[in-house]
Every structure is written in structure tokens, then in C-alpha cells.
Write an enzyme that holds these catalytic residues in place. Structure first.
Site, PDB file in Angstrom:
ATOM      1  CD  GLU A  77      -2.630  -1.496   2.488  1.00  0.00           C
ATOM      2  OE1 GLU A  77      -2.585  -0.631   3.383  1.00  0.00           O
ATOM      3  OE2 GLU A  77      -3.322  -2.523   2.580  1.00  0.00           O
ATOM      4  CG  HIS A 175      -4.166   0.482   6.355  1.00  0.00           C
ATOM      5  ND1 HIS A 175      -3.670  -0.799   6.387  1.00  0.00           N
ATOM      6  CD2 HIS A 175      -4.053   0.973   7.612  1.00  0.00           C
ATOM      7  CE1 HIS A 175      -3.279  -1.070   7.622  1.00  0.00           C
ATOM      8  NE2 HIS A 175      -3.501  -0.018   8.389  1.00  0.00           N
ATOM      9  CD  GLU A 233      -8.211   0.464   4.649  1.00  0.00           C
ATOM     10  OE1 GLU A 233      -7.497   0.513   3.618  1.00  0.00           O
ATOM     11  OE2 GLU A 233      -8.125  -0.451   5.506  1.00  0.00           O
TER      12      GLU A 233
END
Ligand SMILES: [Zn+2]
Length: 261
Positions: A77, A175, A233
Site C-alpha cells: 500500500e 492504509h 483507507e
């Protein structure tokens, strides 16, 4: 345990001190001219990865409100790390953004995984399943994807040490995920912060990722310790520069508890 890598001056007339000298973390709060302005930028070694890569935390400011932002815990990531690096550059150039705060930024919790593009560290452990949360459990099969025991990995322990030192009252763990599932996820009493960030990045607020995450950082910090914890995210497909532009004000809002630009 701690190695002070140096202090970067962002104020006037400051002295670069303490390069590469091991010292106790409580030396950090020693009053000096940089404390008066509150515009300090210090860089610490918080540990080493399995392969010996130095793990670094940049700490901005000396204020009483303490927070932590980290990225790169999953090596596949990469924008989770580039956004954190961009934030470091931004705070270094804009010290007014952290006045009254003490902001720790760890851009690469899993540098070995980032170098390889693997989610786990080089021992095959998903660091975000290796925290000593009450829900930690051994992974099924022999692969030990959650580690042999909680905090078995040096990268996990480095992050725990950083938190022990910084004592953050709120945390963002960065993330990335497939587009459409990107969100401001949160654990613990963090809905306020997730909504604050959502106003800026436009991502949805999500209380659960929809799958169990035993031994996750959010379980350890947010659920067990009630430290407001955001799992930001990012949309995985987005390029690094666009990702930063899309999240800059969200992260600054998290830092200063409101809109900042
Ligand atoms: Zn991840």
C-alpha cells in the site's frame, strides 16, 4: 533504546543538536529555545525492521495535545507511505499547522515490505494482525501470518515504543484499499474525527471494515485502549500526488481539530 537522529530547525536561531546520540526520550521535553516557539522538528529512530532498516518517527512541536499518524504498515500500500512523507514535508514547511500540538509521523512502519511490495514483513507476518490486542489469535495453518505471539515482530514493537513515548490521544493509521471501499474507518471513540476528516476528503465514514481483524492496530489502540483511532483507507488506484491533494486538508483538520489550509 531511543536514538535521536537530529533536530531540524524550523524556527529562528535554533541549534542542531544531539545527532546520532542515544538518549532517553524524556530529554525531549527539556525546556530550550525551541520550546518557546513550539516550532520544532525532531527525528528519532524508533527501532529496526527485520532486515535492519531504521524505522523513523518525525515529531513536530512541543504542545500538550499529542497525536500520531503513521503509514506503510502494509508494504503493498505504497501511497499510505507517500502521503505520510508528504505530510512530513508539509509540516516542516508550515509549522503553524501544528502549533499547540505534538505530532508524531511514522511514514514507513514496514520498510522491508514496501521495498518488496508485500503486505507482510519479510517473515510473512501481517503487522496489522500482530498487535497485543485482546482479540489477537494465531493464524490458521502453519504460515504464522499473525506472528508467533503478539508483538513478535520488531516493526510492531517499534510502533508500540513510539506510542509509549508519545502517548498520543488520537491516531491515524493510513492504509489503501480497492476503490469503492476507501473510507475513514474508525475504532474506539473516534466517530467525531472520522466525520471531521470525511468533510475534507469526501470518503465515507465506516465503523467496521466488514471482516474480523484480530490483532489489528485498531483493535489494540481503539477498542482495547479507547484511543480514538482512524484507519484511513485510501483508494489504492489513485496516484501518489492526487492522493496527497485529496487528503491533505483531512489530515490537517485531524491535527488542528478543524479546517486548516
Ligand atoms: Zn492495509
Amino acid at each position: 533504546m531511543w536514538r535521536r537522529l537530529g533536530m531540524v530547525s524550523t524556527g529562528v536561531g535554533l541549534i542542531l543538536t544531539g545527532c546520532a546520540t542515544t538518549q532517553r526520550t524524556d530529554d525531549l521535553v527539556r525546556p530550550d529555545t525551541t520550546e518557546v516557539s513550539g516550532k520544532t522538528h525532531r527525528r528519532f529512530e524508533i527501532g529496526r525492521s527485520v532486515e535492519g532498516t531504521t524505522l523513523v518517527m518525525d515529531v513536530f512541536g512541543t504542545g500538550s495535545e499529542r497525536l500520531l499518524i503513521f503509514g506503510g504498515i502494509h508494504g503493498n500500500e505504497p501511497t499510505s507511505a507517500t502521503v505520510a512523507h508528504d505530510l512530513i514535508d508539509y509540516l516542516a514547511a508550515n509549522p503553524e499547522a501544528y502549533l499547540g500540538r505534538r505530532v508524531g509521523v511514522i511514514p514507513e512502519v514496514n520498510p522491508d515490505g514496501l521495498a518488496r511490495g508485500t503486505r507482510s514483513n519479510v517473515r510473512g507476518v501481517d503487522l496489522n494482525r500482530n498487535f497485543p490486542a485482546e482479540n489477537w489469535k494465531r493464524s490458521a495453518g502453519s504460515a504464522n501470518r499473525h506472528g508467533e505471539r503478539p508483538a513478535s515482530e520488531p516493526e510492531t514493537r517499534a510502533l508500540l515504543r513510539a506510542i509509549e513515548y508519545l502517548q498520543p490521544e488520537r491516531i491515524v493509521s493510513i492504509h489503501s484499499i480497492g476503490r469503492g471501499r476507501h473510507c475513514n474507518n474508525f475504532d474506539g471513540p473516534a466517530r467525531y474525527w472520522a466525520e471531521l476528516m470525511a468533510e475534507q476528503n469526501g470518503y465515507v465514514v465506516a465503523e467496521s471494515m466488514g471482516y474480523p481483524t484480530p490483532g489489528s492496530f485498531g483493535s489494540w489502540a481503539g477498542v482495547d485502549r479507547l484511543i480514538p483511532t482512524i484507519t484511513l483507507e485510501l483508494p489504492r488506484e489513485l496516484d501518489a500526488e492526487t492522493t496527497w491533494q485529496e487528503n491533505r486538508t483531512a489530515l490537517l483538520a485531524f491535527i488542528c481539530n478543524g479546517f486548516a489550509d
